[in-house]
Design a protein around this motif. Structure first.
Motif, mmCIF file in Angstrom:
data_model
loop_
_atom_site.group_PDB
_atom_site.id
_atom_site.type_symbol
_atom_site.label_atom_id
_atom_site.label_comp_id
_atom_site.label_asym_id
_atom_site.label_seq_id
_atom_site.Cartn_x
_atom_site.Cartn_y
_atom_site.Cartn_z
ATOM 1 N N ASP A 166 0.843 -1.198 0.000
ATOM 2 C CA ASP A 166 0.000 0.000 0.000
ATOM 3 C C ASP A 166 0.874 1.242 0.000
ATOM 4 O OD1 ASP A 166 -0.182 1.347 2.996
ATOM 5 O OD2 ASP A 166 0.333 -0.787 3.037
ATOM 6 N N ALA A 167 0.325 2.302 -0.569
ATOM 7 C CA ALA A 167 1.099 3.512 -0.830
ATOM 8 C C ALA A 167 1.639 4.169 0.437
ATOM 9 C CB ALA A 167 0.235 4.507 -1.605
ATOM 10 N N GLN A 168 0.819 4.254 1.475
ATOM 11 C CA GLN A 168 1.237 4.983 2.660
ATOM 12 C C GLN A 168 2.371 4.288 3.398
ATOM 13 O OE1 GLN A 168 0.020 8.142 3.197
ATOM 14 N NE2 GLN A 168 1.862 8.129 4.459
ATOM 15 N N THR A 169 2.285 2.953 3.496
ATOM 16 C CA THR A 169 3.362 2.203 4.154
ATOM 17 C C THR A 169 4.673 2.402 3.416
ATOM 18 O OG1 THR A 169 1.868 0.525 5.041
ATOM 19 C CG2 THR A 169 4.176 -0.112 4.791
ATOM 20 N N VAL A 170 4.628 2.277 2.091
ATOM 21 C CA VAL A 170 5.843 2.439 1.297
ATOM 22 C C VAL A 170 6.391 3.859 1.434
ATOM 23 C CG1 VAL A 170 6.788 2.427 -1.042
ATOM 24 C CG2 VAL A 170 5.237 0.608 -0.320
ATOM 25 N N ALA A 171 5.512 4.854 1.418
ATOM 26 C CA ALA A 171 5.954 6.239 1.570
ATOM 27 C C ALA A 171 6.645 6.451 2.918
ATOM 28 C CB ALA A 171 4.760 7.185 1.433
ATOM 29 N N ASP A 172 6.041 5.937 3.981
ATOM 30 C CA ASP A 172 6.610 6.100 5.323
ATOM 31 C C ASP A 172 7.961 5.394 5.449
ATOM 32 O OD1 ASP A 172 4.376 7.530 6.063
ATOM 33 O OD2 ASP A 172 3.408 5.864 7.115
ATOM 34 N N MET A 173 8.042 4.180 4.932
ATOM 35 C CA MET A 173 9.260 3.385 5.063
ATOM 36 C C MET A 173 10.395 3.942 4.198
ATOM 37 S SD MET A 173 8.833 0.896 7.255
ATOM 38 C CE MET A 173 9.879 -0.506 6.826
ATOM 39 N N ALA A 174 10.074 4.309 2.966
ATOM 40 C CA ALA A 174 11.101 4.871 2.078
ATOM 41 C C ALA A 174 11.627 6.184 2.636
ATOM 42 C CB ALA A 174 10.534 5.071 0.677
ATOM 43 N N SER A 175 10.733 6.994 3.193
ATOM 44 C CA SER A 175 11.126 8.259 3.797
ATOM 45 C C SER A 175 12.061 8.021 4.986
ATOM 46 C CB SER A 175 9.885 9.024 4.261
ATOM 47 O OG SER A 175 10.246 10.152 5.028
ATOM 48 N N ALA A 176 11.742 7.039 5.813
ATOM 49 C CA ALA A 176 12.561 6.745 6.989
ATOM 50 C C ALA A 176 13.945 6.247 6.574
ATOM 51 C CB ALA A 176 11.860 5.708 7.866
ATOM 52 N N PHE A 177 13.992 5.345 5.581
ATOM 53 C CA PHE A 177 15.277 4.829 5.111
ATOM 54 C C PHE A 177 16.136 5.975 4.574
ATOM 55 C CE2 PHE A 177 18.227 3.197 2.004
ATOM 56 C CZ PHE A 177 18.672 1.994 2.527
ATOM 57 N N ALA A 178 15.527 6.833 3.753
ATOM 58 C CA ALA A 178 16.262 7.956 3.171
ATOM 59 C C ALA A 178 16.793 8.879 4.261
ATOM 60 C CB ALA A 178 15.365 8.732 2.212
ATOM 61 N N LYS A 179 16.001 9.112 5.293
ATOM 62 C CA LYS A 179 16.426 9.969 6.407
ATOM 63 C C LYS A 179 17.658 9.394 7.086
ATOM 64 C CE LYS A 179 14.743 11.950 10.773
ATOM 65 N NZ LYS A 179 13.594 11.994 11.727
ATOM 66 N N GLY A 180 17.650 8.077 7.332
ATOM 67 C CA GLY A 180 18.798 7.440 7.959
ATOM 68 C C GLY A 180 20.031 7.521 7.089
ATOM 69 N N LEU A 181 19.862 7.283 5.818
ATOM 70 C CA LEU A 181 20.982 7.314 4.873
ATOM 71 C C LEU A 181 21.593 8.711 4.816
ATOM 72 C CD1 LEU A 181 22.215 5.234 2.809
ATOM 73 C CD2 LEU A 181 20.716 6.253 1.098
ATOM 74 N N GLU A 182 20.737 9.710 4.671
ATOM 75 C CA GLU A 182 21.210 11.082 4.525
ATOM 76 C C GLU A 182 21.839 11.625 5.805
ATOM 77 O OE1 GLU A 182 17.526 12.683 3.207
ATOM 78 O OE2 GLU A 182 17.831 12.071 1.102
ATOM 79 N N SER A 183 21.462 11.054 6.957
ATOM 80 C CA SER A 183 22.072 11.495 8.222
ATOM 81 C C SER A 183 23.565 11.175 8.265
ATOM 82 C CB SER A 183 21.361 10.836 9.415
ATOM 83 O OG SER A 183 21.679 9.456 9.504
ATOM 84 N N GLU A 184 24.007 10.256 7.407
ATOM 85 C CA GLU A 184 25.422 9.882 7.333
ATOM 86 C C GLU A 184 26.129 10.541 6.146
ATOM 87 O OE1 GLU A 184 27.045 8.102 9.602
ATOM 88 O OE2 GLU A 184 25.198 7.990 10.794
#
Length: 386
Positions: free
Chosen positions: A202-220
């Motif tokens: 579903d769209a919302q789960t994917v949006a939330d998860m992709a956003s979280a992964f990107a946030k973690g990646l960009e923090s480094e």
């Protein structure tokens, strides 16, 4: 005589007035207007671009892979031939694969040597999603094993941690771009290319998860890349093997497939990867999104995205089975793509793009739009010295 006396009198009056002004007028303090960070970046990028040739600008828009040596062994040490290609084609980036990775020290040296060979600092990319798409898993580089996206079961904290852990390792190696997260929604069980790589159905789960992964990646300090616009989760064909098709109309795409990409665009993700996916019920040109101005315009206008647009690998079946390498590169740039990833024939792609600019088929302004985005990202990463 009368004129001379008049002149002397006027001069004396002027001198007297001047002296009086010096005594009564205070010096105004000098006002220093400090430039904003954005203005400083714009100046630095403009200064670099002012001195770039067309050939150098074209090179910045190409990202190549150099997986193997002529003897078919993995290229873990930079060869003279590849160093020359990086310099001669003025490459803007290189993507690494498992064949390039052995140990952490070896990889750091390979990356450093590639940077030394370049006339402008490189974006060094990798496909590191974790799970089934992990280059690190095939090396001796110490890292934490990351599960498939599906197996995170919508846990955004786990997704952010995964992004942070991957980002930490990549940053230490000198790799500054990750072609992740997957923003595709796995709505088609018959789909063979996305499957467990997707964060959900579903769209919302994917949006939330992709956003979280990107946030973690960009923090480094590693740039994240949302892929594969307009959505590869409901296509029946793997674009590695042939043309993938999304049969949905625009309303459906807006309500489902576009949702994660829109979220990541709003959050300012550094790169968006456009897939080799046709949309016959949305675009009229019959082209895969990676070569379609109509598709790129949707990304720019519908999703209001102004970051870097990069193609999926141009050596995939969906491209090479239908288009000559040079023609495909030209079509991608005409469509509005900023970086052409892994053209099957570097020389053909590079020369075709240079020729297209020389003949006016592609304007230099079109190049400048993309090069400005690329150099802006490099500036943000501290790669451009003023």
């Amino acid at each position: 005589m009368k004129k001379s006396m008049t002149f002397l009198l006027a001069a004396a009056v002027a001198m007297f007035a001047g002296c009086g002004q010096e005594e009564t007028v205070e010096k105004q303090p000098e006002v220093t207007v400090e430039k904003t960070a954005e203005e400083l970046k714009e100046d630095a990028v403009a200064e670099k671009m002012e001195h770039m040739t067309v050939e150098e600008k074209v090179g910045q828009m190409l990202m190549m892979d150099f997986r193997k040596n002529p003897d078919d062994s993995g290229m873990t040490v930079l060869s003279e031939d590849v160093a020359k290609k990086i310099a001669d084609y003025h490459l803007g980036g290189v993507i690494l694969f498992a064949e390039n990775l052995d140990t952490a020290e070896q990889t750091k040296k390979l990356v450093a040597d590639m940077q030394k060979a370049a006339d402008m600092p490189l974006l060094i990319g990798i496909d590191e999603e974790g799970g089934m798409v992990s280059r690190l898993d095939k090396s001796q580089i110490p890292h934490t094993s990351i599960p498939n996206a599906k197996d995170m079961n919508g846990d955004t904290a786990q997704a952010e941690t995964a992004g942070k852990e991957i980002g930490s390792v990549l940053s230490e190696l000198g790799i500054n771009v990750d072609f992740a997260p997957i923003a595709d929604i796995h709505t088609n069980p018959e789909n063979t290319v996305i499957g467990d790589r997707a964060y959900g159905t579903d769209a919302q789960t994917v949006a939330d998860m992709a956003s979280a992964f990107a946030k973690g990646l960009e923090s480094e300090g590693v740039s994240a890349t949302a892929k594969h616009f307009p959505g590869h989760g409901d296509t029946g064909t793997d674009s590695h093997d042939g043309m993938a098709v999304s049969e949905h109309d625009l309303q459906r795409l807006q309500e489902v497939e576009f949702v994660p990409f829109h979220r990541l665009a709003d959050e300012g993700i550094d790169l968006m990867m456009v897939g080799h996916i046709t949309m016959p019920n949305v675009t009229d040109d019959g082209l895969p999104a990676s070569l379609s101005k109509e598709a790129i315009d949707l990304l720019r206008d519908e999703l209001d995205y102004d970051g870097i647009v990069i193609t999926d690998a141009m050596n995939m079946g969906a491209i090479v089975d239908y288009y000559p390498d040079g023609e495909a590169a030209v079509k991608a740039v005409e469509a509005g793509v900023d970086i052409v990833l892994m053209p099957a024939d570097l020389d053909d792609a590079y020369n075709s793009l240079c020729e297209a600019v020389q003949t006016g088929e592609i304007s230099e302004n079109r190049l400048d739009e993309s090069v400005e985005r690329i150099l802006s990202l490099k500036y943000d990463k501290g790669m451009l010295v003023p």
